[in-house]
Design an enzyme around this catalytic site. Structure first.
Site, PDB file in Angstrom:
ATOM      1  N   GLY A  68      12.605 -17.002   7.478  1.00  0.00           N
ATOM      2  CA  GLY A  68      12.537 -17.469   8.856  1.00  0.00           C
ATOM      3  C   GLY A  68      11.114 -17.470   9.372  1.00  0.00           C
ATOM      4  O   GLY A  68      10.158 -17.495   8.590  1.00  0.00           O
ATOM      5  N   CYS A  69      10.964 -17.438  10.678  1.00  0.00           N
ATOM      6  CA  CYS A  69       9.636 -17.438  11.292  1.00  0.00           C
ATOM      7  C   CYS A  69       8.797 -16.290  10.740  1.00  0.00           C
ATOM      8  O   CYS A  69       9.220 -15.136  10.747  1.00  0.00           O
ATOM      9  CB  CYS A  69       9.771 -17.308  12.803  1.00  0.00           C
ATOM     10  SG  CYS A  69       8.188 -17.111  13.650  1.00  0.00           S
ATOM     11  N   PHE A  70       7.601 -16.606  10.285  1.00  0.00           N
ATOM     12  CA  PHE A  70       6.776 -15.570   9.650  1.00  0.00           C
ATOM     13  C   PHE A  70       6.262 -14.518  10.623  1.00  0.00           C
ATOM     14  O   PHE A  70       5.819 -13.453  10.209  1.00  0.00           O
ATOM     15  CB  PHE A  70       5.624 -16.161   8.842  1.00  0.00           C
ATOM     16  CG  PHE A  70       4.862 -17.313   9.453  1.00  0.00           C
ATOM     17  CD1 PHE A  70       4.707 -17.477  10.818  1.00  0.00           C
ATOM     18  CD2 PHE A  70       4.285 -18.266   8.616  1.00  0.00           C
ATOM     19  CE1 PHE A  70       3.991 -18.533  11.353  1.00  0.00           C
ATOM     20  CE2 PHE A  70       3.561 -19.335   9.134  1.00  0.00           C
ATOM     21  CZ  PHE A  70       3.421 -19.472  10.509  1.00  0.00           C
TER      22      PHE A  70
END
Length: 246
Positions: A68-70
């Site tokens: 997902g979003c880093f």
């Protein structure tokens, strides 16, 4: 303005919450509280891997993970003992498309990833994967995490060698066999071709923007779960990016 646009592009739901909060609506605050609680419950207690990397004389190893979003994945591993550096970036695609605006189209083959540098005498690759599956993301969500949708948010492990591949694939099989999650794990293991650091404004994002609604809703609960479920591996002061990023 470009930075604000990039930040709020994360999801229409996040934008809606921002509007509600800006207007001072109690309903908006209630929704944020409820979603934070839901996010906090997402952590899963799982057994450590039965197969792990053997002892090594090396003082430094690296792991590349996507979940997902880093921002949140980086933030979690920055609080793990034995980790010496965590860089947000892109993996899975070509060098010339490793840029946020292009990766965000979902057409590059890249996944938002993190490169974790760690001391194998303090923490093993398998233990990193235990944290990755347990608190860093939901490995049963296909091509998305929470409000973020697209192949760039897929769950993926990028093994750097045969040992990492064996540990990762064995652990996925172990967790699926034990029904550790209510649904099958969709995490893929793709050979690491390259890792490209993300733009500077993405680095240390959780630490630098703890009051961001996106971070408060989606990511701070992950760090809290790390502390709760892995107290001996948790450290309060995060290790911040030390490598150069574009």
């Amino acid at each position: 303005m470009k930075f604000l646009t990039q930040t709020f592009r994360r999801s229409t739901r996040t934008r809606a919450l921002a509007v509600a909060m800006a207007l001072g609506l109690a309903g908006g605050a209630l929704v944020m509280t409820q979603r934070t609680a839901m996010s906090a419950e997402a952590a899963v207690v799982i057994a450590p891997p039965a197969v792990d990397e053997p002892p090594t004389a090396a003082h430094t190893e690296t792991a590349v993970l996507a979940g997902g979003c880093f921002w949140g994945v980086q933030g979690v591993f920055q609080h793990v003992r034995g980790v010496t550096n965590v860089v947000s970036g892109y993996s899975g695609g070509a060098r010339d498309t490793a840029e946020y605006e292009t990766v965000s189209t979902g057409q590059t083959g890249h996944a938002e990833s993190v490169q974790i540098t760690y001391d194998p005498s303090q923490i093993t690759y398998g233990r990193l994967l235990q944290i990755y599956f347990s608190v860093a993301h939901d490995p049963t969500e296909l091509n998305r995490q929470g409000p973020d949708v697209g192949t760039q948010y897929r769950s993926a492990i990028f093994p750097a060698n045969d040992m990492q591949k064996q540990v990762a694939q064995s652990y996925i099989a172990q967790l699926n066999k034990s029904h550790a999650f209510p649904a099958p794990i969709v995490t893929k293991t793709d050979a690491l071709k390259a890792f490209y650091p993300a733009e500077g404004y993405h680095q240390n994002y959780l630490t630098l923007h703890p009051d961001s609604m996106y971070i408060a809703i989606n990511d701070l609960p992950k760090v809290a779960n790390l502390k709760r479920l892995f107290p001996t591996l948790y450290r309060d002061k995060p290790v911040l990016v030390t490598t150069a990023s574009k």
